[in-house]
Each structure stands twice: as C-alpha cells, then as structure tokens.
Design a protein around this motif. Structure first.
Motif, PDB file in Angstrom:
ATOM      1  N   GLN A 144      40.257  44.066  60.538  1.00 48.24           N
ATOM      2  CA  GLN A 144      40.666  43.423  59.293  1.00 48.24           C
ATOM      3  C   GLN A 144      39.452  43.191  58.416  1.00 48.24           C
ATOM      4  O   GLN A 144      38.461  42.612  58.856  1.00 48.24           O
ATOM      5  N   THR A 145      39.522  43.655  57.183  1.00 45.72           N
ATOM      6  CA  THR A 145      38.459  43.481  56.202  1.00 45.72           C
ATOM      7  C   THR A 145      39.001  42.636  55.055  1.00 45.72           C
ATOM      8  O   THR A 145      40.109  42.885  54.572  1.00 45.72           O
ATOM      9  N   THR A 146      38.221  41.638  54.654  1.00 51.42           N
ATOM     10  CA  THR A 146      38.678  40.692  53.635  1.00 51.42           C
ATOM     11  C   THR A 146      37.717  40.679  52.461  1.00 51.42           C
ATOM     12  O   THR A 146      36.491  40.676  52.648  1.00 51.42           O
ATOM     13  N   TRP A 147      38.275  40.673  51.267  1.00 49.92           N
ATOM     14  CA  TRP A 147      37.510  40.466  50.038  1.00 49.92           C
ATOM     15  C   TRP A 147      38.122  39.259  49.320  1.00 49.92           C
ATOM     16  O   TRP A 147      39.294  39.297  48.930  1.00 49.92           O
ATOM     17  N   GLN A 148      37.362  38.202  49.166  1.00 53.40           N
ATOM     18  CA  GLN A 148      37.839  37.010  48.466  1.00 53.40           C
ATOM     19  C   GLN A 148      36.889  36.721  47.310  1.00 53.40           C
ATOM     20  O   GLN A 148      35.663  36.699  47.485  1.00 53.40           O
ATOM     21  N   LEU A 149      37.431  36.490  46.131  1.00 53.19           N
ATOM     22  CA  LEU A 149      36.598  36.311  44.944  1.00 53.19           C
ATOM     23  C   LEU A 149      37.363  35.526  43.889  1.00 53.19           C
ATOM     24  O   LEU A 149      38.527  35.165  44.074  1.00 53.19           O
ATOM     25  N   GLU A 150      36.683  35.276  42.776  1.00 56.13           N
ATOM     26  CA  GLU A 150      37.279  34.519  41.676  1.00 56.13           C
ATOM     27  C   GLU A 150      36.829  35.134  40.356  1.00 56.13           C
ATOM     28  O   GLU A 150      35.636  35.398  40.162  1.00 56.13           O
ATOM     29  N   ILE A 151      37.779  35.371  39.466  1.00 59.02           N
ATOM     30  CA  ILE A 151      37.499  35.989  38.174  1.00 59.02           C
ATOM     31  C   ILE A 151      37.902  35.027  37.054  1.00 59.02           C
ATOM     32  O   ILE A 151      39.061  34.618  36.986  1.00 59.02           O
ATOM     33  N   PRO A 152      36.973  34.636  36.165  1.00 61.00           N
ATOM     34  CA  PRO A 152      37.355  33.834  35.003  1.00 61.00           C
ATOM     35  C   PRO A 152      38.043  34.728  33.969  1.00 61.00           C
ATOM     36  O   PRO A 152      37.457  35.678  33.464  1.00 61.00           O
ATOM     37  N   LEU A 153      39.273  34.422  33.667  1.00 62.14           N
ATOM     38  CA  LEU A 153      40.084  35.237  32.761  1.00 62.14           C
ATOM     39  C   LEU A 153      40.095  34.585  31.381  1.00 62.14           C
ATOM     40  O   LEU A 153      40.435  33.413  31.242  1.00 62.14           O
ATOM     41  N   ARG A 154      39.715  35.345  30.356  1.00 62.65           N
ATOM     42  CA  ARG A 154      39.732  34.823  28.987  1.00 62.65           C
ATOM     43  C   ARG A 154      41.159  34.783  28.458  1.00 62.65           C
ATOM     44  O   ARG A 154      41.898  35.750  28.547  1.00 62.65           O
ATOM     45  N   SER A 155      41.519  33.637  27.883  1.00 57.44           N
ATOM     46  CA  SER A 155      42.825  33.480  27.235  1.00 57.44           C
ATOM     47  C   SER A 155      42.602  32.692  25.954  1.00 57.44           C
ATOM     48  O   SER A 155      42.632  31.458  25.956  1.00 57.44           O
ATOM     49  N   GLY A 156      42.337  33.408  24.851  1.00 55.46           N
ATOM     50  CA  GLY A 156      41.977  32.749  23.602  1.00 55.46           C
ATOM     51  C   GLY A 156      40.625  32.074  23.764  1.00 55.46           C
ATOM     52  O   GLY A 156      39.632  32.701  24.133  1.00 55.46           O
ATOM     53  N   GLN A 157      40.583  30.767  23.502  1.00 55.32           N
ATOM     54  CA  GLN A 157      39.354  30.005  23.667  1.00 55.32           C
ATOM     55  C   GLN A 157      39.250  29.365  25.054  1.00 55.32           C
ATOM     56  O   GLN A 157      38.269  28.678  25.345  1.00 55.32           O
ATOM     57  N   ASP A 158      40.245  29.582  25.879  1.00 56.27           N
ATOM     58  CA  ASP A 158      40.259  28.978  27.206  1.00 56.27           C
ATOM     59  C   ASP A 158      39.931  30.019  28.277  1.00 56.27           C
ATOM     60  O   ASP A 158      39.931  31.225  28.025  1.00 56.27           O
ATOM     61  N   PHE A 159      39.670  29.510  29.482  1.00 53.94           N
ATOM     62  CA  PHE A 159      39.368  30.377  30.623  1.00 53.94           C
ATOM     63  C   PHE A 159      40.260  29.972  31.788  1.00 53.94           C
ATOM     64  O   PHE A 159      40.398  28.793  32.103  1.00 53.94           O
ATOM     65  N   ILE A 160      40.878  30.963  32.415  1.00 52.60           N
ATOM     66  CA  ILE A 160      41.779  30.732  33.541  1.00 52.60           C
ATOM     67  C   ILE A 160      41.162  31.376  34.779  1.00 52.60           C
ATOM     68  O   ILE A 160      41.148  32.615  34.895  1.00 52.60           O
ATOM     69  N   PRO A 161      40.638  30.592  35.696  1.00 54.22           N
ATOM     70  CA  PRO A 161      40.088  31.186  36.925  1.00 54.22           C
ATOM     71  C   PRO A 161      41.210  31.783  37.779  1.00 54.22           C
ATOM     72  O   PRO A 161      42.189  31.114  38.108  1.00 54.22           O
ATOM     73  N   LEU A 162      41.068  33.043  38.099  1.00 55.55           N
ATOM     74  CA  LEU A 162      42.024  33.756  38.941  1.00 55.55           C
ATOM     75  C   LEU A 162      41.385  33.959  40.311  1.00 55.55           C
ATOM     76  O   LEU A 162      40.408  34.704  40.442  1.00 55.55           O
ATOM     77  N   GLN A 163      41.912  33.272  41.320  1.00 54.98           N
ATOM     78  CA  GLN A 163      41.413  33.447  42.686  1.00 54.98           C
ATOM     79  C   GLN A 163      42.184  34.581  43.361  1.00 54.98           C
ATOM     80  O   GLN A 163      43.407  34.645  43.264  1.00 54.98           O
ATOM     81  N   PHE A 164      41.449  35.416  44.069  1.00 51.24           N
ATOM     82  CA  PHE A 164      41.985  36.695  44.518  1.00 51.24           C
ATOM     83  C   PHE A 164      41.504  36.940  45.945  1.00 51.24           C
ATOM     84  O   PHE A 164      40.311  36.815  46.239  1.00 51.24           O
ATOM     85  N   LYS A 165      42.431  37.237  46.851  1.00 51.66           N
ATOM     86  CA  LYS A 165      42.060  37.614  48.219  1.00 51.66           C
ATOM     87  C   LYS A 165      42.813  38.870  48.622  1.00 51.66           C
ATOM     88  O   LYS A 165      44.044  38.909  48.548  1.00 51.66           O
ATOM     89  N   LEU A 166      42.068  39.865  49.050  1.00 54.01           N
ATOM     90  CA  LEU A 166      42.635  41.143  49.462  1.00 54.01           C
ATOM     91  C   LEU A 166      42.204  41.409  50.899  1.00 54.01           C
ATOM     92  O   LEU A 166      41.026  41.294  51.236  1.00 54.01           O
ATOM     93  N   GLN A 167      43.167  41.760  51.752  1.00 50.76           N
ATOM     94  CA  GLN A 167      42.878  42.075  53.146  1.00 50.76           C
ATOM     95  C   GLN A 167      43.443  43.445  53.501  1.00 50.76           C
ATOM     96  O   GLN A 167      44.560  43.791  53.107  1.00 50.76           O
ATOM     97  N   ARG A 168      42.637  44.207  54.231  1.00 55.59           N
ATOM     98  CA  ARG A 168      43.062  45.529  54.719  1.00 55.59           C
ATOM     99  C   ARG A 168      42.988  45.519  56.231  1.00 55.59           C
ATOM    100  O   ARG A 168      42.007  45.052  56.816  1.00 55.59           O
ATOM    101  N   GLU A 169      44.034  46.040  56.869  1.00 61.69           N
ATOM    102  CA  GLU A 169      44.080  46.058  58.326  1.00 61.69           C
ATOM    103  C   GLU A 169      44.295  47.492  58.805  1.00 61.69           C
ATOM    104  O   GLU A 169      45.219  48.174  58.379  1.00 61.69           O
ATOM    105  N   GLU A 170      43.397  47.935  59.708  1.00 57.98           N
ATOM    106  CA  GLU A 170      43.463  49.291  60.259  1.00 57.98           C
ATOM    107  C   GLU A 170      43.639  49.224  61.769  1.00 57.98           C
ATOM    108  O   GLU A 170      42.974  48.434  62.442  1.00 57.98           O
ATOM    109  N   THR A 171      44.515  50.055  62.282  1.00 63.74           N
ATOM    110  CA  THR A 171      44.686  50.145  63.730  1.00 63.74           C
ATOM    111  C   THR A 171      43.517  50.944  64.320  1.00 63.74           C
ATOM    112  O   THR A 171      42.806  51.665  63.605  1.00 63.74           O
TER     113      THR A 171
END
Length: 521
Positions: free
Chosen positions: A390-417
């Motif tokens: 199992q490989t995991t990538w966890q990160l956070e991207i600040p998303l621009r929305s007009g004059q505001d910023f929306i932090p988008l938390q993101f976790k992706l996991q890949r599993e190989e037999t």
C-alpha cells in the motif's frame, strides 16, 4: 512473542533479597562513606539511573538531606528500583543505606502498571530499552516467567514499564512492541520498524506545531497591500498567491496533476533528484523562500545572504524560524498521528508580538502542516496484513475561490497484490487493475464541510459522502442519481453511492489497518 504489563509493580525474587528487605538493609554503597547521614537522620532519595550487573542492580541516587543539601551516591541492590523512584533512607553503617519494605513497594508507582489506550491506542507502536531482566519465582512444573523494566523512548520518554514475558529480554537491548490492550503488548522485529517509529515521533511533533493554511494566506493578502513592505517580498507574495490553482484548473486532469505536483508534498524528492528548475511554483518552496526573505527584518537576526539561502532551501525550515522565534511549541489538541483530515487550527497574535513575528509564526506553522501530511503518507505506506503493498500520498492544496482560499485535503492510496508487484509487465498494465482509494475533505461555502471516500478496483467504484449540514446532505442525496448515470456513462460499475449527514466514523486506527469493506469478498 507477547508480554504482559505487570500491574503489581516490581517484585523481588525469592531468597536473600526479600530477607534483606525485611531487615531494611537494601542498598549497599559502592564507596563506603562515614557519617553520610547523621544518626537518626532520614534523607529523601531519588533514583536517577538504574543498571543491571549480573543479578544485582547498580543505582545512582540523589540524596536530599533535611537541611536541603544534595549529594549523588552510587549503590547496589538486589531489587530493581525504577528510575524516578522516591525513597526515604537512613544510614545504618558506612556501607549501607536502609529503607523499609513499605518504601520499596511504594516506589513501584514509578513504574507504569497499565497503559492508557487513549494516549497509546490499541495497534500503536512503542519502543523502549530493556533496563533489567529477572526470572520470577516459579513452582515445580510451571513455565518460566521473566520480569523486566523497560524505559520507553520517543514521546513516552521518562516512562518505565514493568513487563512479564515468557522469555528473558536482553538487558540494554531495544525492543519494539505493538499495543494489544491496556495490559498486553506484542513484540515485533526491529528491522524495518526504526524508521516507522521515527516517522511516528516526528509526526506527533509536527502536528503539535501545525496550523491551517488560511491564516498564512490571509496574512499574505494583507502584506501584499502594505506599501511599506519590501518590494522583493511583495513580489514573492504576488507570485505565491497567483500560483495557487482554482476550481477550473482542478477539473482538468493535467491541471490537477500539476496542482498535486506543486503542493509541496514532493519538494524534498525534487531537491534530491536535482530538479531545481521545478521548485519555482512549489507551494512549500515558495513559503520557505518567503521566510528567508522576511527573517532579516526580525530584530536580532544577522544579514541575509540570498545566494546562500537559495542553495539551502531544504534546510531553512522549520528549524530556522523555530530558533528565531522560540514560540512554536504551543499547547493544542494533538490529533492521532496519521489521522485524516487534519483539523482546522488558527493561530492568534500574541500580546506584544510584532506583525512580522506573527507572520513568520504562521509560515512555520503552515510548513509544519504540510510536513504532517508528508509524514502521514510515509506512516501509511507499507505492507498490509494480506501482504499487499500500500502506497499513500496525503497532501493539502489551497484552492483559490475569488478572494478566499479553500484548503482541499487529499489522500490517495494504491494497493498492489504480490502478483501485481512481481509482474514483469507491471509498468505497461492498466493502473485501474490495482485497488485505489481516495479521500477528500474541504469546506465549500455555502455547502459547509464535506468529506468524500471512494474506492475503485477492476472497474468497480463505491463511494460515500458526508455533509455536516443537513440541508447539504439532502441536496447531495437528491443529485446522486444523476451522478450515478454520469459514472456509468464513463464505463464504471457503480456498486455503492450514498450520502450521510455528519462526519465519517473515527477511532483508534493503526497504520494499514484502516480497511474498507471489500465488495468482492
């Protein structure tokens, strides 16, 4: 091998040591001293260190006399008195110190007799050093049992465990154990665990320092409007804010890939790979560079050398700002290492704190947040109990929305037999043949906080959504039919698609043991 955390405290083996404890002559001074204590005088003694030598134990004691005078002495004993034990001693002869049996038993409180699973959840890892090991008295025909004192390392440093185990533990050895309950541990091989334990310790440290990205981004917007600010700094701030993606960019596959690459999660990999030309749009690199530009304005700092800072980006943070400010070890609720999503946390300006100091503190806390995601990725990467990788990538991207910023938390996991890992055509195979999991967390107005969990394997997709606002949950639920049709049109077999009001269930979960229901089972 498993061990039990003894709830009776350290006990002496049968024989001479118990007989000596009844007379009170327990401690033998390694260097006899006349009149160390006056006749009838009692001194407080604290065990500073404990070392086993054969069947005996050598102690370093700090004696505090009634007049406040302190002296360190070395003594030996038949009993293992844990580090931190507090005793009342008197001198019975030039070579001995006496304590009562009641004092010995009371000293056992210095040794942890039960784990608090709220602090050390079931499944978490502990590392410690074996200080003592003794065979317990046994009746004929009984299996031998050994009692050891183990000094814990890492976040639990300073704590001593009393363990019973079916095999002796080598004195001075390091051991790693998984918590099975409040009174039982399972020993695991140290190979491959040292790095994991170090990651867990660093993760706890970074999470205690982190704060949400919104605070930093809002402060940077204000700084950009400050006409008195250095032009080079304002230019860096403009580039940083302009480089943040918007919703349109994330809706495009290439734009999403670019945003993930520039999130800061891969900065160290780029530096190690010599990809310096790709650092410019990297969010974490830009924050580090900005900190280096702001530090010369902090009172007491030396002249800043831009060329030198550019060549040491990987080493600038977070230590430099922590040393400059000394204000980052703030008390805050500490999430369980590896938890997702990271909770929102905003830092308020402290009394007497200058604007520049507050900005630097926000920047350091934001970098700690990004590093928390990186360490969580490492913590959740490894072999599952089924033998899958199992490989995991966890990160956070600040998303621009007009004059505001929306932090988008993101976790992706890949599993190989194992078969997929060893397949010679692995690089040419369709990536969707592997099992993928994705988790998203964001707060989008006026919908409020949302979390998404999805799993795709062999062309089948299952997904669950959680909305904290009841009206948002009802709105999403009314649109799930349309979403299902669009997914079917893309060739996916949708096995589950639902929305819940609230948040996903949370609890003590260990690395690689966060298992979703396998619909093919």
């Amino acid at each position: 091998m498993t061990g039990e955390i003894n709830n009776l405290g350290p006990q002496a083996p049968a024989g001479p040591s118990m007989r000596s404890s009844a007379t009170g002559e327990l401690l033998r001074l390694l260097q006899p001293q006349q009149a160390l204590l006056a006749p009838g005088e009692t001194a407080k003694a604290e065990v500073l260190a404990l070392r086993q030598v054969g069947q005996d134990f050598q102690l370093l004691l700090k004696l505090t006399q009634e007049n406040g005078k302190q002296i360190n002495v070395q003594a030996s004993s038949n009993l293992a008195l844990p580090q931190g034990s507090l005793l009342a001693v008197s001198q019975s002869s030039a070579s001995n110190l006496s304590i009562s049996l009641q004092q010995v038993l009371a000293s056992s409180v210095a040794s942890l007799t039960r784990l608090d699973t709220r602090e050390t959840p079931v499944g978490s890892l502990l590392q410690g050093k074996v200080v003592t090991s003794q065979m317990l008295p046994q009746a004929a025909g009984q299996v031998a049992q050994y009692r050891s004192l183990v000094s814990l390392l890492g976040p639990q440093a300073g704590t001593t465990l009393t363990l019973d185990s079916p095999r002796p533990l080598a004195v001075g050895s390091l051991l790693s154990a998984r918590v099975l309950g409040d009174q039982s541990l399972q020993f695991v091989p140290l190979s491959g665990r040292q790095d994991q334990l170090a990651i867990t310790q660093q993760l706890g440290t970074q999470q205690s320092r982190q704060a949400s990205l919104q605070g930093l981004l809002s402060a940077l917007q204000q700084l950009r409007q400050d006409s008195n600010q250095n032009g080079e700094v304002r230019n860096s701030v403009d580039k940083l804010l302009a480089s943040l993606p918007d919703a349109r960019q994330l809706s495009d596959p290439k734009g999403l890939a670019q945003a993930l690459n520039n999130s800061g999660a891969f900065l160290e990999a780029k530096l190690l790979g010599g990809l310096g030309q790709q650092l410019a749009p990297d969010f974490k690199a830009q924050v580090v560079r900005l900190v280096a530009q702001l530090l010369p304005g902090l009172p007491g700092t030396s002249t800043f050398n831009p060329a030198a800072a550019a060549s040491t980006l990987a080493q600038v943070m977070p230590g430099m700002v922590r040393n400059a400010l000394g204000m980052l070890g703030q008390v805050s609720p500490r999430p369980h290492p590896g938890s997702f999503p990271l909770p929102s946390r905003l830092l308020k300006s402290q009394d007497g704190e200058a604007d520049l100091e507050h900005l630097l503190r926000l920047a350091a806390a934001a970098i700690s947040r990004l590093q928390s995601h990186q360490l969580a990725s490492l913590e959740q990467t490894g072999t599952t109990p089924e033998g899958n990788l199992q490989t995991t990538w966890q990160l956070e991207i600040p998303l621009r929305s007009g004059q505001d910023f929306i932090p988008l938390q993101f976790k992706l996991q890949r599993e190989e037999t194992p078969e997929q890992q060893n397949d010679p055509q692995r690089e040419q195979r369709d990536p969707l043949e592997m099992r993928w999991r994705i988790e998203l967390s964001f707060d989008l107005q006026p919908l409020g906080p949302l979390q998404v969990q999805a799993q795709i394997s062999q062309g089948s997709l299952s997904s669950q959504l959680w909305a904290e606002l009841p009206r948002t949950a009802q709105l999403i639920d009314s649109q799930l039919g349309n979403l299902r049709e669009r997914l079917l049109a893309r060739g996916l077999n949708v096995t589950e698609l639902c929305c819940h009001h609230g948040t996903p269930p949370q609890g003590p979960r260990t690395r690689l043991e966060q298992r979703w229901v396998d619909e093919t089972a």
